[in-house]
Scaffold this motif. Structure first.
Motif, PDB file in Angstrom:
ATOM      1  N   ARG A  98       7.082   1.144 -17.523  1.00 56.57           N
ATOM      2  CA  ARG A  98       8.455   0.734 -18.110  1.00 56.57           C
ATOM      3  C   ARG A  98       8.064  -0.815 -18.603  1.00 56.57           C
ATOM      4  N   ASP A 147       4.810  -1.422 -13.764  1.00 53.73           N
ATOM      5  CA  ASP A 147       5.720  -1.833 -14.762  1.00 53.73           C
ATOM      6  C   ASP A 147       5.291  -2.909 -15.765  1.00 53.73           C
ATOM      7  N   GLN A 188       3.064   5.836 -16.960  1.00 51.58           N
ATOM      8  CA  GLN A 188       4.314   5.611 -16.093  1.00 51.58           C
ATOM      9  C   GLN A 188       5.036   4.274 -16.427  1.00 51.58           C
ATOM     10  N   LYS A 224       9.022  -1.529 -10.740  1.00 53.15           N
ATOM     11  CA  LYS A 224       8.223  -0.804  -9.872  1.00 53.15           C
ATOM     12  C   LYS A 224       6.715  -1.406 -10.245  1.00 53.15           C
TER      13      LYS A 224
END
Ligand code: LMR
Length: 398
Positions: free
Chosen positions: A122, A174, A120, A171
């Motif tokens: 980034r 990240d 999930q 988020k």
């Protein structure tokens, strides 16, 4: 029969290493290469450090095998990396260190780890950053986002801009790429207080810090340059650090680096280490011996360690002097130009503020090569060529 490779399109030259190819082909005897980040001494050479030569002699005399290293590399070398980066700030059983081919290899292993184990996540990278960062993460399949780094005048850190992007847009989960010291390409580093604020936002947002640590010892000193990342690590349980010994040991072509993963506990560290090893095995199998063996040999010997530290300090001090000489020379060239902001910057590089057209003109009219972003490799400047270099810069600015 048609050729299958006829569909292959020519890739653009690398924005840093491609310039050295162009430089090498330039017949002008007065050409200057201030693009790629390598240190050059007074004679214009990138020297082999004396401590490195002595270690290589020892290695040559004592070498008994060229058998494979283990997937994670030489044990002594891994302990040395842990010691240099973390000192005793974190329990050893929470840190997995793997020897890698250079800092770029470390970044790619870290990127593959995040892409496969943290699907999930980034990664947030500074704008600007080293020209290869985005490409490495994208090649691993990691979504790349950018955070603001520089103020409008491009000479100082926009801390508020940086923190507001991380606070409002990143988020939890990240990753955020930080330059441990000597930011590449700008030379603009956070202050000790800035690091505290960066650490607080990283902790508050539960971001994973990935620290690119390629210039330890080129900023303020070996220990001082680790303070930023240690400030962050005091606030979070988990992090990754990519080390390079290209610059501080002058081991560029030996490709010697390391990826270190800090886990919340020993069991999670071991599981993560096993995944990192799997990534290495399916990529380059295991690291090359020589560069890591040089570092381990130097750091196992008190005299060689002292010699290396003195050589590192001499490079750092000379780079500062070159910054001063450039600023002074620009002040007295043409109508006089104020580059005093360079004195606040750290490490090998500085952002000159030259625009792409001026950079092109430097190359086409003066055979002076700097990176398209306006980045100058201060560590490649030379005392005896300072005036012609400053004349060329002044001529494209006027
Ligand atoms: C640079 O930024 O010039 C160095 O890190 C060398 C490289 O691989 O780009």
């Amino acid at each position: 029969m048609s050729h299958r490779f006829s569909v292959v399109q020519t890739a653009p030259p690398d924005s840093i290493l491609g310039l050295t190819e162009a430089f090498n082909a330039d017949p002008n005897p007065h050409k200057m290469n201030l693009s790629v980040g390598v240190y050059k001494d007074e004679s214009g050479q990138t020297p082999v450090l004396k401590s490195v030569k002595a270690a290589e002699q020892k290695l040559l005399d004592g070498e008994v095998t060229k058998g494979y290293l283990s997937i994670d590399g030489l044990p002594d070398y891994r302990n040395d990396v842990r010691e240099l980066v973390f000192a005793d700030s974190i329990a050893a059983d929470r840190i997995a260190v793997l020897q890698t081919p250079g800092g770029t290899g470390a970044l790619r292993v870290a990127a593959d780890f995040m892409a496969t184990q943290l699907p999930q996540a980034r990664i947030w990278i500074p704008s600007p950053t080293w020209a290869n960062h985005a490409a490495i993460f994208a090649a691993a399949g990691l979504p790349v986002e950018t955070y603001r780094y520089l103020s409008n005048d491009k000479t100082s850190l926009d801390l508020d801009g940086m923190l507001s992007v991380l606070r409002d847009q990143a988020k939890p989960g990240d990753a955020v790429l930080l330059h441990g010291c000597c930011h590449n390409p700008t030379g603009v580093d956070p202050t000790a207080d800035d690091w505290k604020q960066i650490a607080a936002v990283i902790a508050e947002k539960n971001l994973l810090p990935l620290v690119d640590f390629a210039y330890q010892g080129f900023g303020d000193g070996l220990q001082e340059d680790a303070n930023g990342l240690r400030t962050v690590l005091a606030q979070v349980d988990e992090a990754m650090v990519c080390t390079s010994f290209s610059k501080n040991f002058g081991l560029y072509s030996e490709r010697v680096g390391a990826v270190s993963l800090v886990a919340g506990n020993a069991a999670e560290c071991e599981a993560s280490r096993s995944q990192l090893k799997r990534i290495v095995r399916t990529n380059y199998s295991n690291p090359p011996r020589h560069g890591g063996a040089i570092v381990a040999t130097i750091l196992a010997d008190a005299e060689l360690t002292q010699q290396w530290k003195s050589e590192l300090e001499a490079m750092r001090v000379r780079i500062s002097r070159l910054r001063e000489q450039f600023v002074e020379t620009m002040k007295s060239t043409g109508d006089g130009y104020d580059f005093s902001f360079l004195l606040r910057q750290k490490g090998m590089f500085s952002f000159s503020g030259l625009n792409p057209m001026q950079v092109d003109e430097l190359k086409s009219k003066h055979s002076v090569y700097i990176v398209g972003s306006g980045r100058i490799n201060v560590a490649g400047m030379n005392e005896s060529k300072m005036q012609p270099f400053c004349d060329a810069v002044a001529s494209v600015m006027s």
